[in-house]
Structures are given as C-alpha cells and as structure tokens.
Design a protein around this motif. Structure first.
Motif, PDB file in Angstrom:
ATOM      1  N   THR B  89       0.839  -1.199   0.000  1.00 57.16           N
ATOM      2  CA  THR B  89       0.000   0.000   0.000  1.00 57.16           C
ATOM      3  C   THR B  89       0.876   1.252   0.000  1.00 57.16           C
ATOM      4  O   THR B  89       0.658   2.178  -0.790  1.00 57.16           O
ATOM      5  N   LEU B  93       1.107   4.030  -2.985  1.00 53.28           N
ATOM      6  CA  LEU B  93       0.821   5.448  -2.723  1.00 53.28           C
ATOM      7  C   LEU B  93       2.048   6.295  -3.061  1.00 53.28           C
ATOM      8  O   LEU B  93       1.924   7.408  -3.581  1.00 53.28           O
ATOM      9  N   MET B 161      -2.406  10.342   3.761  1.00 53.42           N
ATOM     10  CA  MET B 161      -2.802   8.926   3.730  1.00 53.42           C
ATOM     11  C   MET B 161      -1.608   8.024   4.023  1.00 53.42           C
ATOM     12  O   MET B 161      -1.725   7.035   4.743  1.00 53.42           O
ATOM     13  N   VAL B 165      -1.444   5.325   6.954  1.00 56.49           N
ATOM     14  CA  VAL B 165      -1.241   3.889   6.709  1.00 56.49           C
ATOM     15  C   VAL B 165      -0.031   3.427   7.521  1.00 56.49           C
ATOM     16  O   VAL B 165      -0.066   2.383   8.174  1.00 56.49           O
ATOM     17  N   PHE B 175     -10.679   1.639   6.077  1.00 50.61           N
ATOM     18  CA  PHE B 175      -9.903   2.255   5.002  1.00 50.61           C
ATOM     19  C   PHE B 175     -10.712   3.263   4.186  1.00 50.61           C
ATOM     20  O   PHE B 175     -10.307   3.678   3.112  1.00 50.61           O
ATOM     21  N   LEU B 178      -8.918   6.355   2.826  1.00 54.96           N
ATOM     22  CA  LEU B 178      -8.078   6.100   1.655  1.00 54.96           C
ATOM     23  C   LEU B 178      -8.951   5.959   0.405  1.00 54.96           C
ATOM     24  O   LEU B 178      -8.631   6.498  -0.658  1.00 54.96           O
TER      25      LEU B 178
END
Lengths: 93, 203
Positions: B89, B93, B161, B165, B175, B178
């Motif tokens: 993740t 990102l 974000m 995370v 989530f 996000l």
C-alpha cells in the motif's frame, strides 16, 4: 457492513483498465491528427466519454457499489447536459 | 459505563456518500467551465483551432498517461490495504505521489515555455492576436491552473494517507479515508481526460 466484507478488485482488473485507457488516449491523438474536420471533435469527445465511463465504473467502483451512486452520477450528468442545451438555445439559434 | 461513554463512530457508507456529494459539486464546478469553453469555442471556432496549435501534444499526451497510471496505482493501493499488505500500500501510494509531482514538473515547463513565448493573459503578444486567442489562453490558464491546484491538494492528501497507513490508522477494517482520497484523485483524472482533447487535440 464491516470493511473487511468489501469487494477487493484485483490488480489484474485495474491493470487491464489502465491498458485500455492508454490505448484510448493514443487512439484519440491519432484520430485528431487525421484531417477529419468536425468529425475530429466528435471522435475526441466520444473517446474521452468512454475513458471517463471506465474510470467511473471500475476505478471509482460504481460498477461494484450500490446502484444508488451510479444513479446519482447520472443525475449530475443529466443536469449538466440540460444546462448545456439551454445555454446553446441562446447561442445556436 | 456511563450513558455517554465515548464510542468510536465509524460509518463507511456514510463517509463515502459524503465524498460523492463533494465530488458532485466539483463536477458541476468544472462542468460550468466546460460550458463556458463550449460557448466561446462556438463563437470563436477558427481562433480556438489556431491557438490550440500552440500547445504541445506530446507533453499533453505524456501528462495524460502519467495521470492515468497514477489513478491505477491509487486504486490498487486500496486493494492492497484490503489484503493487509501494508508495505505494498505504501509503495503504491508512493508511486502515485511521485507521478503527481512529475505531472506538476511537466506543467511547470509547459507553462514556462508558453510564458517565454509571450503567451499569457494580458501579454503584449496576445493583444496583437484577436479576441478568440485571448479567450482561448485565458481559459487554458484558468482551467489547467485550477486542475493543477487540485493536483497540489491531492499531493497533500496522499501524503497524509501515507502517514496514516504507516501509523496503522488506516488498515484492513478501516480504510474509507483512503478510498475517499482515491475517489478525489480519480475525479482529478476524469477532469484531465476532458481537458486534454479540448485544449491539446482539437486544433
């Protein structure tokens, strides 16, 4: 609904959509380089419309979510179309 | 336990609905500008086609592809968080963030080249051209500028974000933030999908 119950869209699906979006983009560049007059505008906007349908339905999950979201998006697009038509009633005729 | 015990309120569907409502205001906001463009182009067709030739199709295409890839990576980051893959993740990102920055750098050089050629609102060069060219570049700077501003806001949001995370504030069972930032980023992508043909291609 618990978050863990949400559908997980596969990387493969996103990858395929991305490839389709890039092909559409390159095709729209190609089509508008040909000398097709007013058809170029129609073609470029049609391709942009198809691309946005892909982004709305897959990337933004409208295809997987409750139908309510898709209906609301359609509603907004209808409002915009009506405003566009009414505006052109003043200019086009 | 008191009647007013603190409870941790979390409503995935409600949050997402709120984000969609915000997205509708954005769609109507940009939609209004697209209607202005349509009317101006209808009244100044030849000038718009002439002025549109000044724009660099290559940079426009490149930036379109950059935004499309960044949209795919942020969408994938949501699948990754659902699969409990935190590092993946973060990586996805991170890629989205870098692509957003590259988009802005391209925009900087693109605008810079235009301004060097004397093509900016109120410039002496533009005043030698007609009314239509002035309108085209006015709309070009306003609409792509407003879009770029959305990219800047998006960069800040993606950074937030990433921190969340990393700190496990966003995880498999929580989530929606996000997901909402993803929706915002796709909206920015959709706006560009229309800006690109209208300014770069139809010339």
């Amino acid at each position: 609904m618990e978050d863990s119950e949400h559908k997980i869209v596969s990387f493969k699906t996103y990858g395929l959509v991305l490839i389709a979006l890039i092909i559409f983009t390159l095709f729209s560049v190609y089509v508008t380089r040909l000398d097709l007059g007013n058809f170029s505008i129609a073609a470029a906007l049609t391709i942009a419309g198809l691309k946005s349908i892909l982004v709305f339905s897959i990337f933004m999950h409208l295809f997987y979510d409750k139908k309510m979201y898709a209906l609301m998006v359609l509603g907004v697009l209808v409002v915009m179309t009506i405003v566009l038509i009414i505006t052109f009633l003043d200019y086009g005729y | 336990m008191s009647e007013y015990a603190e409870h941790d309120h979390y409503d995935h569907e409600g949050s997402k609905l709120g984000m969609w409502l915000f997205i509708f205001t954005e769609l109507l906001f940009f939609g209004g500008l697209f209607i202005v463009y349509a009317v101006m182009r209808y009244k100044n067709g030849t000038a718009f086609e002439f002025a549109g030739k000044e724009l660099d199709v290559f940079i426009g295409t490149l930036n379109t592809i950059i935004l499309l890839v960044s949209s795919a990576t942020i969408a994938m980051s949501i699948s990754a968080i659902q699969m409990e893959k935190k590092n993946l993740t973060m990586a996805l990102l991170g890629v989205t963030l870098v692509l957003a920055l590259v988009f802005l750098v391209n925009k900087y050089f693109e605008w810079g080249a235009k301004i060097d050629h004397g093509l900016y609102p109120g410039s002496a060069t533009l005043q030698q051209f007609g009314h239509g060219e002035t309108l085209f570049f006015g709309l070009y700077y306003f609409m792509t500028g407003l879009h770029a501003l959305h990219i800047v806001v998006g960069i800040a949001l993606i950074l937030i974000m990433m921190v969340k995370v990393y700190k496990k504030k966003i995880y498999k069972d929580r989530f929606v933030q996000l997901e909402n930032i993803g929706l915002y980023w796709h909206l920015v992508d959709i706006i560009w999908i229309f800006l690109f043909p209208l300014f770069y291609l139809i010339a």
